[in-house]
Motif scaffolding. Structure first.
Motif, PDB file in Angstrom:
ATOM      1  N   LEU A 100       0.833  -1.207   0.000  1.00 64.53           N
ATOM      2  CA  LEU A 100       0.000   0.000   0.000  1.00 64.53           C
ATOM      3  C   LEU A 100       0.868   1.258   0.000  1.00 64.53           C
ATOM      4  N   ILE A 112      -4.910  -1.371  -3.142  1.00 58.63           N
ATOM      5  CA  ILE A 112      -5.495  -0.331  -2.281  1.00 58.63           C
ATOM      6  C   ILE A 112      -4.796   1.004  -2.528  1.00 58.63           C
ATOM      7  N   SER A 114      -5.784   3.424  -5.471  1.00 55.38           N
ATOM      8  CA  SER A 114      -7.043   4.173  -5.434  1.00 55.38           C
ATOM      9  C   SER A 114      -6.899   5.540  -4.770  1.00 55.38           C
ATOM     10  N   VAL A 115      -5.710   5.849  -4.258  1.00 53.39           N
ATOM     11  CA  VAL A 115      -5.484   7.156  -3.629  1.00 53.39           C
ATOM     12  C   VAL A 115      -5.576   8.281  -4.661  1.00 53.39           C
ATOM     13  N   ASN A 168      -7.640   8.756  -7.042  1.00 55.79           N
ATOM     14  CA  ASN A 168      -9.019   9.249  -7.172  1.00 55.79           C
ATOM     15  C   ASN A 168      -9.335  10.293  -6.111  1.00 55.79           C
ATOM     16  N   THR A 169      -8.873  10.021  -4.903  1.00 55.90           N
ATOM     17  CA  THR A 169      -9.139  10.939  -3.798  1.00 55.90           C
ATOM     18  C   THR A 169      -8.452  12.276  -4.035  1.00 55.90           C
ATOM     19  N   THR A 191     -14.336   7.285  -3.439  1.00 54.93           N
ATOM     20  CA  THR A 191     -14.199   6.289  -2.373  1.00 54.93           C
ATOM     21  C   THR A 191     -14.850   4.948  -2.719  1.00 54.93           C
ATOM     22  N   HIS A 202     -13.994   3.175  -5.238  1.00 54.25           N
ATOM     23  CA  HIS A 202     -12.819   2.360  -5.563  1.00 54.25           C
ATOM     24  C   HIS A 202     -12.091   1.941  -4.289  1.00 54.25           C
ATOM     25  N   ASP A 203     -11.941   2.884  -3.358  1.00 49.94           N
ATOM     26  CA  ASP A 203     -11.274   2.580  -2.086  1.00 49.94           C
ATOM     27  C   ASP A 203     -11.993   1.466  -1.335  1.00 49.94           C
ATOM     28  N   ASN A 215     -11.727  -2.054  -2.872  1.00 54.78           N
ATOM     29  CA  ASN A 215     -10.420  -2.682  -2.651  1.00 54.78           C
ATOM     30  C   ASN A 215     -10.218  -3.081  -1.194  1.00 54.78           C
ATOM     31  N   TRP A 216     -10.636  -2.208  -0.279  1.00 51.98           N
ATOM     32  CA  TRP A 216     -10.490  -2.535   1.142  1.00 51.98           C
ATOM     33  C   TRP A 216     -11.353  -3.738   1.529  1.00 51.98           C
ATOM     34  N   SER A 250      -6.142   3.726 -12.388  1.00 63.76           N
ATOM     35  CA  SER A 250      -6.129   5.047 -11.744  1.00 63.76           C
ATOM     36  C   SER A 250      -6.606   6.126 -12.704  1.00 63.76           C
TER      37      SER A 250
END
Length: 370
Positions: A67, A106, A109-110, A112-113, A134, A136-137, A140-141, A322
């Protein structure tokens, strides 16, 4: 409406569409440059972290390292390729690689944020965009929360993938990783910065010197004779902006990060403005209905599967989940795509990115990568 007004309206529409495509191109290039910037800032640290084999034996630590490494380099492809190289070199067992790959999914997906945060100026748009990001987040989580305990307890994924690779007679193919979007973006991005793709892998494998640079400064070398021995020395700089800049990698990465973030925010701001001018009133309603309406009758339940297929195909084309999901984020903020519809697109994107991973594995230097 007079003829002149009609012509003016058509020309304005054409110019807006051209501007939209140009901004979308620059937006994707900005994401690419931001990824390169993060690699320059954190690439060496990432390589050293992967080199710590003892830590990677713990699946939770492996998950976190995957991550954090992906967040640092802003590219799951980079962290995945490092893992593939380490497995190929027998430095890392396949069982230990699985949690790292989960962590990389995981971490990717950062992006996107970060894109959603650029819409924080308008409360309602930001709320929708952040919710879309989120998705996507959370997917994955939740996938990791379900699959990682099962993998730790039973090695299910290890045995399943081993069975699949044995049943399919996979052969190495150096040309199996085709480039689609990068063919278009490279002419611009490689004029700004050019990275040595093997440098981080070399650090992770322990084959690199302490002062190795992640920049590919030289494109050609020549042999010079020194007391009867020939030494390979740099001959020609690569034609990019930072090639002759004698700064540390992290400093170049920091400058590049600032440039890419400014460009990203500006592109996104202008994209939203143009989309708002194009997609308003009747046009917006028509597109909203096309994208978000289900098939009629008994075919209603097939609509999400079509969205999954579209997400998968587009992700394969752009070679990055991404980029695809980050492009969806502002559209969600504008209310063009609903959060419910983003979910199947995200599922398809995750499937698409695994296919690009398989393509990368097929370029492996040894059969063990497969």
């Amino acid at each position: 409406m007079s003829r002149n007004d009609r012509i003016k309206s058509i020309l304005t529409l054409i110019l807006r569409i051209i501007g939209l495509l140009a901004l979308l191109y620059l937006f994707v290039c900005s994401l690419d440059l931001m990824s390169s910037a993060f690699r320059l800032i954190g690439g060496k640290i990432t390589g050293k972290v992967f080199a710590e084999g003892a830590i990677l034996s713990n699946p939770i630590a492996g998950l976190m390292i995957g991550l954090l490494a992906t967040v640092l380099v802003q590219s799951s492809s980079t962290s995945t390729s490092i893992v593939v190289s380490m497995v190929s070199s027998s430095i890392l067992p396949v069982k230990q690689a699985i949690p790292i790959i989960m962590g990389a999914n995981i971490g990717t997906s950062v992006t996107n944020t970060l894109v959603a945060l650029t819409q924080s100026g308008k409360r309602e748009e930001f709320s929708l965009a952040f919710a879309g990001a989120t998705v996507h987040d959370m997917f994955n989580w939740l996938s990791v929360l379900v699959l990682l305990p099962i993998e730790i307890a039973s090695n299910m994924l290890y045995h399943l993938t081993r069975l699949i690779t044995k049943s399919i007679n996979l052969k190495r193919n150096p040309n199996s990783n085709p480039e689609f979007l990068t063919v278009i973006t490279k002419p611009l991005t490689e004029r700004i910065v050019l990275l040595d793709k093997k440098a981080i892998e070399s650090i992770a494998l322990g084959n690199a010197s302490a002062n190795i640079s992640l920049l590919k400064r030289y494109c050609s070398y020549k042999n010079e004779s020194d007391n009867g021995t020939f030494n390979k020395v740099p001959d020609q700089y690569c034609p990019f902006l930072f090639a002759k800049v004698n700064w540390a990698d992290w400093l170049i990465g920091l400058v590049l990060l600032i440039i890419s973030l400014v460009c990203l925010c500006l592109c996104l701001f202008l994209l939203v403005k143009i989309l708002q001018s194009l997609l308003k009133g009747t046009v917006k309603n028509i597109i909203f209905k096309i994208v978000n309406t289900d098939f009629p009758g008994i075919f209603k339940h097939l609509t999400p599967y079509l969205a999954i297929l579209v997400g998968c195909i587009l992700t394969i084309l752009v070679q990055s989940s991404s980029i695809f999901t980050s492009t969806l984020t502002p559209l969600v903020g504008l209310g063009i795509i609903t959060i419910e519809r983003v979910y199947p697109f995200t599922l398809g994107s995750n499937i698409g990115t695994t296919i690009t991973g398989i393509m990368a594995a097929l370029t492996a230097t040894s059969e063990k990568d497969l």
